[in-house]
Design an enzyme around this catalytic site. Structure first.
Site, PDB file in Angstrom:
ATOM      1  N   ASP A 102      15.323-139.661 -51.060  1.00 29.94           N
ATOM      2  CA  ASP A 102      16.124-139.560 -52.275  1.00 29.94           C
ATOM      3  C   ASP A 102      17.600-139.686 -51.907  1.00 29.94           C
ATOM      4  OD1 ASP A 102      16.689-137.080 -51.084  1.00 29.94           O
ATOM      5  OD2 ASP A 102      15.101-136.105 -52.246  1.00 29.94           O
TER       6      ASP A 102
ATOM      7  N   ASP B 209      21.638-138.387 -52.505  1.00 27.12           N
ATOM      8  CA  ASP B 209      22.576-137.397 -53.015  1.00 27.12           C
ATOM      9  C   ASP B 209      23.965-138.000 -53.015  1.00 27.12           C
ATOM     10  OD1 ASP B 209      20.663-135.287 -53.231  1.00 27.12           O
ATOM     11  OD2 ASP B 209      20.721-135.101 -51.046  1.00 27.12           O
TER      12      ASP B 209
ATOM     13  N   ASP C 272      24.697-127.804 -43.316  1.00 25.22           N
ATOM     14  CA  ASP C 272      24.011-127.140 -42.207  1.00 25.22           C
ATOM     15  C   ASP C 272      24.219-127.843 -40.857  1.00 25.22           C
ATOM     16  OD1 ASP C 272      22.398-129.223 -43.124  1.00 25.22           O
ATOM     17  OD2 ASP C 272      20.584-128.018 -43.338  1.00 25.22           O
TER      18      ASP C 272
HETATM   19  P1  ATP Z   1      15.340-134.423 -46.595  1.00 20.93           P
HETATM   20  O1  ATP Z   1      15.074-135.669 -45.889  1.00 20.93           O
HETATM   21  O2  ATP Z   1      14.322-133.400 -46.356  1.00 20.93           O
HETATM   22  O3  ATP Z   1      15.666-134.568 -48.057  1.00 20.93           O
HETATM   23  P2  ATP Z   1      18.043-133.527 -46.494  1.00 20.93           P
HETATM   24  O4  ATP Z   1      18.995-133.360 -45.353  1.00 20.93           O
HETATM   25  O5  ATP Z   1      18.424-134.522 -47.535  1.00 20.93           O
HETATM   26  O6  ATP Z   1      16.634-133.848 -45.886  1.00 20.93           O
HETATM   27  P3  ATP Z   1      18.041-131.632 -48.600  1.00 20.93           P
HETATM   28  O7  ATP Z   1      17.334-130.331 -48.678  1.00 20.93           O
HETATM   29  O8  ATP Z   1      17.692-132.716 -49.548  1.00 20.93           O
HETATM   30  O9  ATP Z   1      17.833-132.127 -47.117  1.00 20.93           O
HETATM   31  O10 ATP Z   1      19.592-131.299 -48.681  1.00 20.93           O
HETATM   32  C1  ATP Z   1      20.599-132.276 -48.866  1.00 20.93           C
HETATM   33  C2  ATP Z   1      21.844-131.907 -48.056  1.00 20.93           C
HETATM   34  O11 ATP Z   1      22.354-130.644 -48.491  1.00 20.93           O
HETATM   35  C3  ATP Z   1      21.584-131.743 -46.561  1.00 20.93           C
HETATM   36  O12 ATP Z   1      21.621-132.957 -45.882  1.00 20.93           O
HETATM   37  C4  ATP Z   1      22.700-130.798 -46.170  1.00 20.93           C
HETATM   38  O13 ATP Z   1      23.904-131.495 -46.008  1.00 20.93           O
HETATM   39  C5  ATP Z   1      22.828-129.888 -47.373  1.00 20.93           C
HETATM   40  N1  ATP Z   1      21.990-128.672 -47.243  1.00 20.93           N
HETATM   41  C6  ATP Z   1      20.712-128.526 -47.654  1.00 20.93           C
HETATM   42  N2  ATP Z   1      20.248-127.309 -47.390  1.00 20.93           N
HETATM   43  C7  ATP Z   1      21.237-126.639 -46.794  1.00 20.93           C
HETATM   44  C8  ATP Z   1      21.386-125.321 -46.276  1.00 20.93           C
HETATM   45  N3  ATP Z   1      20.391-124.447 -46.311  1.00 20.93           N
HETATM   46  N4  ATP Z   1      22.593-124.978 -45.744  1.00 20.93           N
HETATM   47  C9  ATP Z   1      23.618-125.861 -45.710  1.00 20.93           C
HETATM   48  N5  ATP Z   1      23.533-127.105 -46.166  1.00 20.93           N
HETATM   49  C10 ATP Z   1      22.372-127.514 -46.705  1.00 20.93           C
HETATM   50 MG    MG Z   2      17.389-134.881 -49.423  1.00 19.54          MG
END
Ligand code: ATP
Ligand code: MG
Length: 414
Positions: free
Chosen positions: A40, A42, A118
Protein backbone atom coordinates in the site's frame (compact mmCIF):
# COMPACT_ATOMS: atom_id res chain seq x y z
CA UNK A 1 13.16 0.76 -8.76
CA UNK A 2 9.63 -0.58 -9.23
CA UNK A 3 7.10 1.42 -11.19
CA UNK A 4 5.57 4.14 -9.03
CA UNK A 5 1.88 3.96 -8.30
CA UNK A 6 0.30 6.65 -10.51
CA UNK A 7 -2.50 7.21 -7.98
CA UNK A 8 -0.13 7.94 -5.09
CA UNK A 9 1.81 10.26 -7.40
CA UNK A 10 -1.42 12.02 -8.33
CA UNK A 11 -2.29 12.60 -4.66
CA UNK A 12 1.15 14.13 -4.08
CA UNK A 13 0.86 16.27 -7.20
CA UNK A 14 -2.52 17.70 -6.20
CA UNK A 15 -1.27 18.56 -2.69
CA UNK A 16 1.85 20.20 -4.12
CA UNK A 17 -0.25 22.18 -6.57
CA UNK A 18 -2.20 23.59 -3.63
CA UNK A 19 1.09 24.74 -2.11
CA UNK A 20 1.63 21.95 0.41
CA UNK A 21 4.67 19.77 0.90
CA UNK A 22 3.91 16.13 0.15
CA UNK A 23 5.87 12.90 -0.22
CA UNK A 24 5.39 9.19 -0.56
CA UNK A 25 6.78 7.75 2.65
CA UNK A 26 7.43 4.75 4.85
CA UNK A 27 7.13 1.13 3.80
CA UNK A 28 6.17 2.00 0.25
CA UNK A 29 9.42 3.90 -0.44
CA UNK A 30 11.43 1.19 1.30
CA UNK A 31 9.80 -1.55 -0.76
CA UNK A 32 10.20 0.39 -4.01
CA UNK A 33 13.91 0.84 -3.35
CA UNK A 34 14.23 -2.87 -2.59
CA UNK A 35 12.58 -3.66 -5.92
CA UNK A 36 9.45 -5.03 -4.24
CA UNK A 37 5.89 -4.08 -5.03
CA UNK A 38 4.56 -2.06 -2.06
CA UNK A 39 1.39 -3.48 -0.58
CA UNK A 40 0.00 0.00 0.00
CA UNK A 41 1.03 3.63 -0.28
CA UNK A 42 1.35 6.26 2.41
CA UNK A 43 1.66 9.95 1.77
CA UNK A 44 2.99 12.47 4.31
CA UNK A 45 2.20 16.16 4.03
CA UNK A 46 2.27 19.43 5.95
CA UNK A 47 -1.44 19.88 5.20
CA UNK A 48 -3.53 19.09 8.29
CA UNK A 49 -6.35 16.54 7.83
CA UNK A 50 -9.01 19.24 7.36
CA UNK A 51 -6.87 20.83 4.63
CA UNK A 52 -6.40 17.46 2.95
CA UNK A 53 -10.18 17.21 2.96
CA UNK A 54 -10.42 20.56 1.18
CA UNK A 55 -8.09 19.31 -1.56
CA UNK A 56 -9.88 15.93 -1.74
CA UNK A 57 -13.47 16.61 -0.68
CA UNK A 58 -14.33 12.91 -0.73
CA UNK A 59 -11.46 11.98 1.63
CA UNK A 60 -12.47 10.31 4.90
CA UNK A 61 -10.87 11.47 8.13
CA UNK A 62 -10.21 8.49 10.36
CA UNK A 63 -8.33 7.36 13.44
CA UNK A 64 -8.30 8.49 17.01
CA UNK A 65 -4.74 7.88 18.08
CA UNK A 66 -3.35 9.22 14.80
CA UNK A 67 -5.73 11.24 12.69
CA UNK A 68 -5.36 10.50 8.97
CA UNK A 69 -7.15 11.15 5.71
CA UNK A 70 -8.09 8.23 3.50
CA UNK A 71 -8.06 9.32 -0.11
CA UNK A 72 -9.40 7.05 -2.85
CA UNK A 73 -7.78 7.60 -6.18
CA UNK A 74 -8.45 5.37 -9.17
CA UNK A 75 -9.71 2.61 -6.89
CA UNK A 76 -6.57 2.69 -4.72
CA UNK A 77 -6.68 3.75 -1.10
CA UNK A 78 -3.91 6.18 -0.19
CA UNK A 79 -3.34 7.08 3.46
CA UNK A 80 -2.47 10.74 3.81
CA UNK A 81 -0.96 11.67 7.17
CA UNK A 82 0.12 15.08 8.42
CA UNK A 83 3.77 15.42 9.52
CA UNK A 84 3.93 14.62 13.20
CA UNK A 85 6.09 16.42 15.69
CA UNK A 86 8.37 15.38 18.56
CA UNK A 87 7.03 13.23 21.34
CA UNK A 88 5.78 15.07 24.38
CA UNK A 89 7.74 15.26 27.63
CA UNK A 90 8.01 12.49 30.20
CA UNK A 91 5.93 14.42 32.71
CA UNK A 92 3.17 15.08 30.23
CA UNK A 93 0.05 13.00 30.64
CA UNK A 94 0.43 11.82 27.04
CA UNK A 95 3.12 9.54 28.34
CA UNK A 96 2.43 6.34 30.23
CA UNK A 97 4.52 6.04 33.41
CA UNK A 98 6.97 3.57 31.87
CA UNK A 99 7.55 5.70 28.82
CA UNK A 100 4.85 4.39 26.51
CA UNK A 101 3.20 7.00 24.31
CA UNK A 102 -0.57 7.02 24.53
CA UNK A 103 -1.54 9.85 22.25
CA UNK A 104 0.49 11.93 19.89
CA UNK A 105 -1.45 14.10 17.57
CA UNK A 106 1.00 16.94 17.52
CA UNK A 107 1.82 18.19 14.05
CA UNK A 108 5.42 18.85 13.12
CA UNK A 109 7.91 19.47 10.33
CA UNK A 110 9.19 17.03 7.73
CA UNK A 111 12.34 16.34 9.71
CA UNK A 112 10.42 15.90 12.95
CA UNK A 113 8.13 13.47 11.18
CA UNK A 114 11.15 11.50 10.01
CA UNK A 115 12.71 11.05 13.43
CA UNK A 116 9.53 9.94 15.20
CA UNK A 117 9.27 6.96 12.81
CA UNK A 118 10.51 3.58 13.95
CA UNK A 119 13.33 2.33 11.71
CA UNK A 120 15.65 4.37 9.50
CA UNK A 121 14.64 2.42 6.39
CA UNK A 122 11.01 3.38 7.09
CA UNK A 123 11.79 7.10 7.26
CA UNK A 124 12.60 7.89 3.64
CA UNK A 125 10.52 10.53 1.84
CA UNK A 126 10.18 10.28 -1.91
CA UNK A 127 8.98 13.18 -4.04
CA UNK A 128 7.58 11.25 -7.00
CA UNK A 129 7.45 14.38 -9.17
CA UNK A 130 11.12 15.36 -8.86
CA UNK A 131 12.39 11.89 -7.93
CA UNK A 132 14.25 13.35 -4.90
CA UNK A 133 14.57 11.39 -1.68
CA UNK A 134 14.76 13.14 1.68
CA UNK A 135 16.75 11.15 4.21
CA UNK A 136 17.38 12.63 7.66
CA UNK A 137 18.37 9.42 9.42
CA UNK A 138 20.74 7.48 7.15
CA UNK A 139 17.95 5.20 5.97
CA UNK A 140 19.24 5.00 2.42
CA UNK A 141 22.62 3.68 3.53
CA UNK A 142 21.03 1.21 5.94
CA UNK A 143 18.79 -0.02 3.18
CA UNK A 144 21.72 -0.66 0.88
CA UNK A 145 23.53 -2.47 3.73
CA UNK A 146 20.33 -4.39 4.58
CA UNK A 147 20.45 -3.14 8.17
CA UNK A 148 17.43 -2.52 10.33
CA UNK A 149 18.18 0.25 12.82
CA UNK A 150 15.85 2.06 15.16
CA UNK A 151 16.00 5.83 14.91
CA UNK A 152 17.45 7.28 18.12
CA UNK A 153 18.11 5.49 21.41
CA UNK A 154 16.95 1.89 20.96
CA UNK A 155 15.80 1.11 24.54
CA UNK A 156 13.84 4.39 24.66
CA UNK A 157 12.19 3.70 21.32
CA UNK A 158 11.18 0.14 22.34
CA UNK A 159 9.81 1.43 25.64
CA UNK A 160 7.75 4.11 23.86
CA UNK A 161 6.10 1.43 21.78
CA UNK A 162 7.01 -2.20 22.49
CA UNK A 163 5.23 -3.30 19.30
CA UNK A 164 8.40 -2.11 17.56
CA UNK A 165 9.98 -5.35 18.85
CA UNK A 166 7.52 -7.34 16.78
CA UNK A 167 7.89 -5.01 13.83
CA UNK A 168 11.64 -5.67 13.97
CA UNK A 169 11.03 -9.42 13.74
CA UNK A 170 8.55 -8.90 10.93
CA UNK A 171 10.88 -6.77 8.82
CA UNK A 172 13.76 -9.19 9.35
CA UNK A 173 11.53 -11.97 8.04
CA UNK A 174 9.91 -10.00 5.25
CA UNK A 175 12.84 -7.99 3.93
CA UNK A 176 15.80 -10.21 4.73
CA UNK A 177 17.48 -7.39 6.68
CA UNK A 178 19.51 -7.86 9.87
CA UNK A 179 19.19 -5.90 13.09
CA UNK A 180 21.92 -3.37 13.77
CA UNK A 181 23.88 -3.97 16.97
CA UNK A 182 22.24 -1.25 19.09
CA UNK A 183 18.81 -2.24 17.84
CA UNK A 184 19.37 -5.92 18.64
CA UNK A 185 20.87 -5.53 22.11
CA UNK A 186 17.79 -4.56 24.19
CA UNK A 187 15.34 -6.93 22.47
CA UNK A 188 15.40 -9.82 24.98
CA UNK A 189 15.06 -7.71 28.07
CA UNK A 190 12.29 -5.59 26.55
CA UNK A 191 10.10 -8.53 25.50
CA UNK A 192 8.11 -8.44 28.74
CA UNK A 193 6.83 -4.95 27.85
CA UNK A 194 4.53 -6.52 25.28
CA UNK A 195 2.20 -7.60 28.05
CA UNK A 196 1.08 -3.97 28.47
CA UNK A 197 -0.07 -3.66 24.87
CA UNK A 198 -3.83 -3.89 24.32
CA UNK A 199 -4.66 -7.46 23.18
CA UNK A 200 -6.58 -6.19 20.16
CA UNK A 201 -3.49 -4.43 18.82
CA UNK A 202 -1.40 -7.55 19.37
CA UNK A 203 -3.92 -9.63 17.46
CA UNK A 204 -3.59 -7.25 14.51
CA UNK A 205 0.15 -7.61 14.77
CA UNK A 206 -0.11 -11.42 14.88
CA UNK A 207 -2.08 -11.28 11.62
CA UNK A 208 0.58 -9.11 10.01
CA UNK A 209 3.31 -11.42 11.30
CA UNK A 210 1.82 -14.67 10.09
CA UNK A 211 -0.56 -13.85 7.29
CA UNK A 212 1.53 -11.82 4.88
CA UNK A 213 3.48 -14.61 3.23
CA UNK A 214 6.49 -14.90 5.56
CA UNK A 215 5.13 -16.91 8.45
CA UNK A 216 7.92 -19.48 8.52
CA UNK A 217 10.68 -16.87 8.59
CA UNK A 218 8.74 -14.78 11.06
CA UNK A 219 8.50 -17.67 13.50
CA UNK A 220 12.25 -18.18 13.10
CA UNK A 221 12.87 -14.49 13.83
CA UNK A 222 10.52 -14.47 16.83
CA UNK A 223 12.35 -17.50 18.21
CA UNK A 224 15.76 -15.97 17.57
CA UNK A 225 14.74 -12.74 19.32
CA UNK A 226 13.05 -14.72 22.11
CA UNK A 227 9.73 -13.00 21.54
CA UNK A 228 7.54 -16.02 20.86
CA UNK A 229 6.31 -16.50 24.40
CA UNK A 230 5.64 -12.81 24.84
CA UNK A 231 2.99 -13.28 22.15
CA UNK A 232 1.90 -16.81 23.05
CA UNK A 233 2.43 -17.21 26.79
CA UNK A 234 0.48 -20.49 26.74
CA UNK A 235 3.35 -22.15 24.89
CA UNK A 236 5.94 -24.07 26.82
CA UNK A 237 9.30 -22.38 27.18
CA UNK A 238 12.36 -23.80 25.54
CA UNK A 239 14.87 -23.65 28.34
CA UNK A 240 14.46 -20.54 30.45
CA UNK A 241 14.08 -18.25 27.50
CA UNK A 242 11.40 -16.41 25.61
CA UNK A 243 11.68 -19.10 22.97
CA UNK A 244 8.82 -21.55 22.75
CA UNK A 245 8.95 -25.24 22.05
CA UNK A 246 7.95 -25.59 18.45
CA UNK A 247 7.89 -28.65 16.25
CA UNK A 248 7.23 -30.02 12.78
CA UNK A 249 3.47 -29.40 13.09
CA UNK A 250 3.94 -25.67 13.62
CA UNK A 251 6.72 -25.41 11.05
CA UNK A 252 4.67 -27.13 8.39
CA UNK A 253 1.62 -25.00 9.19
CA UNK A 254 3.74 -21.88 8.63
CA UNK A 255 5.18 -23.22 5.41
CA UNK A 256 1.74 -24.21 4.10
CA UNK A 257 0.36 -20.79 4.96
CA UNK A 258 3.15 -19.09 3.03
CA UNK A 259 2.59 -21.38 0.06
CA UNK A 260 -1.15 -20.69 0.02
CA UNK A 261 -0.52 -16.93 0.09
CA UNK A 262 2.05 -17.23 -2.69
CA UNK A 263 -0.63 -18.66 -4.98
CA UNK A 264 -3.28 -16.26 -3.69
CA UNK A 265 -5.29 -18.87 -1.82
CA UNK A 266 -7.13 -17.53 1.21
CA UNK A 267 -5.83 -18.20 4.71
CA UNK A 268 -7.51 -17.76 8.06
CA UNK A 269 -6.07 -16.91 11.46
CA UNK A 270 -8.35 -19.64 12.83
CA UNK A 271 -6.28 -22.40 11.26
CA UNK A 272 -2.98 -20.76 12.09
CA UNK A 273 -3.97 -20.37 15.72
CA UNK A 274 -5.11 -23.98 15.80
CA UNK A 275 -1.57 -24.97 14.81
CA UNK A 276 0.19 -22.49 17.09
CA UNK A 277 -1.80 -23.40 20.20
CA UNK A 278 -2.32 -27.14 19.68
CA UNK A 279 0.57 -28.25 21.88
CA UNK A 280 -0.82 -26.75 25.13
CA UNK A 281 -4.35 -27.90 24.23
CA UNK A 282 -3.20 -31.46 23.69
CA UNK A 283 -1.19 -31.51 26.89
CA UNK A 284 -3.99 -30.08 28.98
CA UNK A 285 -6.45 -32.52 27.42
CA UNK A 286 -4.15 -35.46 28.29
CA UNK A 287 -4.00 -34.32 31.89
CA UNK A 288 -7.77 -34.06 32.07
CA UNK A 289 -8.18 -37.47 30.44
CA UNK A 290 -5.71 -38.98 32.87
CA UNK A 291 -8.01 -37.66 35.58
CA UNK A 292 -10.86 -39.69 34.09
CA UNK A 293 -12.52 -37.23 31.78
CA UNK A 294 -13.92 -38.49 28.50
CA UNK A 295 -11.77 -37.69 25.44
CA UNK A 296 -14.05 -35.22 23.70
CA UNK A 297 -14.93 -33.38 26.89
CA UNK A 298 -11.27 -33.17 27.89
CA UNK A 299 -10.37 -31.69 24.52
CA UNK A 300 -13.27 -29.32 24.68
CA UNK A 301 -12.37 -28.05 28.13
CA UNK A 302 -8.66 -27.81 27.26
CA UNK A 303 -9.58 -25.76 24.19
CA UNK A 304 -11.64 -23.35 26.28
CA UNK A 305 -8.92 -22.97 28.89
CA UNK A 306 -6.12 -22.35 26.39
CA UNK A 307 -8.17 -19.85 24.38
CA UNK A 308 -9.21 -18.05 27.56
CA UNK A 309 -5.56 -17.68 28.59
CA UNK A 310 -4.35 -16.65 25.16
CA UNK A 311 -6.95 -13.92 24.67
CA UNK A 312 -5.53 -12.12 27.67
CA UNK A 313 -2.44 -11.46 25.55
CA UNK A 314 -3.67 -11.36 21.97
CA UNK A 315 -7.35 -10.94 21.36
CA UNK A 316 -8.86 -13.66 19.17
CA UNK A 317 -12.16 -12.47 17.71
CA UNK A 318 -14.87 -15.04 18.32
CA UNK A 319 -15.47 -15.63 14.64
CA UNK A 320 -12.00 -17.15 14.57
CA UNK A 321 -11.80 -18.83 17.97
CA UNK A 322 -15.04 -20.71 17.27
CA UNK A 323 -13.45 -22.28 14.20
CA UNK A 324 -10.13 -22.95 15.94
CA UNK A 325 -12.02 -24.82 18.62
CA UNK A 326 -13.97 -26.84 16.06
CA UNK A 327 -10.78 -27.85 14.27
CA UNK A 328 -9.42 -29.21 17.54
CA UNK A 329 -12.52 -30.90 18.84
CA UNK A 330 -13.19 -32.65 15.54
CA UNK A 331 -9.88 -34.51 15.73
CA UNK A 332 -11.05 -37.54 17.79
CA UNK A 333 -13.90 -38.01 15.36
CA UNK A 334 -11.46 -39.05 12.64
CA UNK A 335 -10.94 -42.28 14.54
CA UNK A 336 -14.40 -43.45 13.53
CA UNK A 337 -13.76 -44.41 9.95
CA UNK A 338 -16.97 -46.32 9.20
CA UNK A 339 -20.70 -46.06 9.31
CA UNK A 340 -22.95 -43.19 10.17
CA UNK A 341 -20.39 -41.34 12.24
CA UNK A 342 -17.88 -41.27 9.40
CA UNK A 343 -20.52 -40.05 6.99
CA UNK A 344 -21.63 -37.34 9.38
CA UNK A 345 -18.05 -36.17 9.75
CA UNK A 346 -17.65 -35.82 5.99
CA UNK A 347 -20.76 -33.66 5.99
CA UNK A 348 -19.43 -31.25 8.59
CA UNK A 349 -18.83 -27.71 7.47
CA UNK A 350 -15.33 -27.66 8.96
CA UNK A 351 -14.39 -31.08 7.65
CA UNK A 352 -11.77 -29.80 5.25
CA UNK A 353 -10.04 -27.59 7.82
CA UNK A 354 -10.10 -30.37 10.40
CA UNK A 355 -8.75 -32.83 7.82
CA UNK A 356 -5.93 -30.47 6.89
CA UNK A 357 -5.17 -30.28 10.58
CA UNK A 358 -5.11 -34.08 10.82
CA UNK A 359 -2.48 -34.05 8.07
CA UNK A 360 -0.46 -31.58 10.11
CA UNK A 361 -0.68 -33.79 13.19
CA UNK A 362 0.73 -36.64 11.13
CA UNK A 363 3.89 -34.53 10.79
CA UNK A 364 4.57 -35.27 14.45
CA UNK A 365 2.88 -38.63 14.76
CA UNK A 366 3.68 -41.13 12.02
CA UNK A 367 1.03 -43.51 13.35
CA UNK A 368 -1.62 -41.16 11.94
CA UNK A 369 -0.49 -41.72 8.36
CA UNK A 370 -2.95 -44.57 7.69
CA UNK A 371 -5.78 -42.54 9.10
CA UNK A 372 -4.83 -39.62 6.85
CA UNK A 373 -4.82 -41.93 3.83
CA UNK A 374 -8.21 -43.27 4.79
CA UNK A 375 -9.75 -39.79 4.95
CA UNK A 376 -8.00 -38.69 1.79
CA UNK A 377 -9.69 -41.59 0.01
CA UNK A 378 -13.00 -41.11 1.79
CA UNK A 379 -13.38 -37.59 0.38
CA UNK A 380 -13.11 -38.72 -3.20
CA UNK A 381 -16.39 -38.31 -4.96
CA UNK A 382 -17.91 -36.58 -1.93
CA UNK A 383 -19.12 -33.01 -2.20
CA UNK A 384 -17.74 -31.37 0.91
CA UNK A 385 -19.91 -29.01 2.85
CA UNK A 386 -17.91 -25.86 2.52
CA UNK A 387 -20.47 -23.54 4.08
CA UNK A 388 -20.82 -19.80 3.58
CA UNK A 389 -17.66 -17.74 3.86
CA UNK A 390 -15.52 -20.76 4.53
CA UNK A 391 -11.96 -20.64 3.27
CA UNK A 392 -12.42 -23.94 1.54
CA UNK A 393 -15.21 -22.66 -0.57
CA UNK A 394 -14.28 -23.95 -3.98
CA UNK A 395 -17.41 -25.79 -4.97
CA UNK A 396 -20.52 -23.99 -6.02
CA UNK A 397 -22.86 -26.94 -5.51
CA UNK A 398 -25.09 -26.88 -2.43
CA UNK A 399 -23.82 -28.77 0.62
CA UNK A 400 -25.27 -32.22 1.29
CA UNK A 401 -28.36 -32.22 3.50
CA UNK A 402 -27.79 -33.00 7.12
CA UNK A 403 -30.70 -34.52 8.93
CA UNK A 404 -29.69 -33.67 12.42
CA UNK A 405 -26.48 -31.83 13.06
CA UNK A 406 -26.43 -32.53 16.79
CA UNK A 407 -26.55 -36.24 16.25
CA UNK A 408 -23.21 -36.10 14.55
CA UNK A 409 -21.19 -34.74 17.46
CA UNK A 410 -19.51 -37.31 19.70
CA UNK A 411 -20.49 -35.34 22.78
CA UNK A 412 -24.13 -35.89 22.01
CA UNK A 413 -23.52 -39.56 21.43
CA UNK A 414 -21.73 -40.70 24.48
P1 ATP B 1 4.29 -2.84 5.72
O1 ATP B 1 5.01 -3.33 4.56
O2 ATP B 1 4.01 -3.88 6.71
O3 ATP B 1 3.08 -2.00 5.42
P2 ATP B 1 5.24 -0.37 6.77
O4 ATP B 1 6.62 0.10 7.13
O5 ATP B 1 4.55 0.38 5.69
O6 ATP B 1 5.34 -1.90 6.45
P3 ATP B 1 3.05 0.38 8.40
O7 ATP B 1 2.55 -0.26 9.64
O8 ATP B 1 2.19 0.41 7.20
O9 ATP B 1 4.41 -0.35 8.08
O10 ATP B 1 3.49 1.85 8.81
C1 ATP B 1 3.81 2.87 7.87
C2 ATP B 1 4.95 3.73 8.41
O11 ATP B 1 4.57 4.35 9.63
C3 ATP B 1 6.22 2.94 8.73
O12 ATP B 1 7.02 2.74 7.61
C4 ATP B 1 6.86 3.83 9.78
O13 ATP B 1 7.53 4.90 9.17
C5 ATP B 1 5.67 4.38 10.54
N1 ATP B 1 5.33 3.54 11.72
C6 ATP B 1 4.47 2.50 11.74
N2 ATP B 1 4.39 1.96 12.95
C7 ATP B 1 5.21 2.66 13.74
C8 ATP B 1 5.57 2.60 15.12
N3 ATP B 1 5.07 1.68 15.93
N4 ATP B 1 6.45 3.53 15.59
C9 ATP B 1 6.97 4.48 14.78
N5 ATP B 1 6.68 4.57 13.48
C10 ATP B 1 5.82 3.69 12.95
MG1 MG C 1 2.48 0.10 5.05
Amino acid sequence: MQQLCPHATEVVRRLQEEGYEAYIVGGSVRDLLLGKVPKDYDVATDAIPEEVKTVFPRARLIGRRFRLAHVRMGGTLIEVATFRGPQVNEDDDHMHQNGRILRDNVWGSLEEDAIRRDFTINALFLDPISGDIQDFVGGYRDLSERKLRLIGDAPTRYREDPVRLLRAARFVAKLGVELGEETAKPVNEMASLLKDIPPARLFEEVCKLFMTGHAARTLEALQRFQLTRALFPVLKAKGSSGKAQTGPLMDTAMKNTDERIAVQKPVTPAFLLAALLWQPVRERASTLEAGGMQEYLALSQAADEVIAKQVQRTAIPRRFSVITRQIWTMQPRFNHTRGRRAKALLGERRFRAAYDFLLLRAEEDASLKDLCDHWTEAQKGVVLNTGQGDRYKNDSRPPPRRRNRRRSTPAAKS
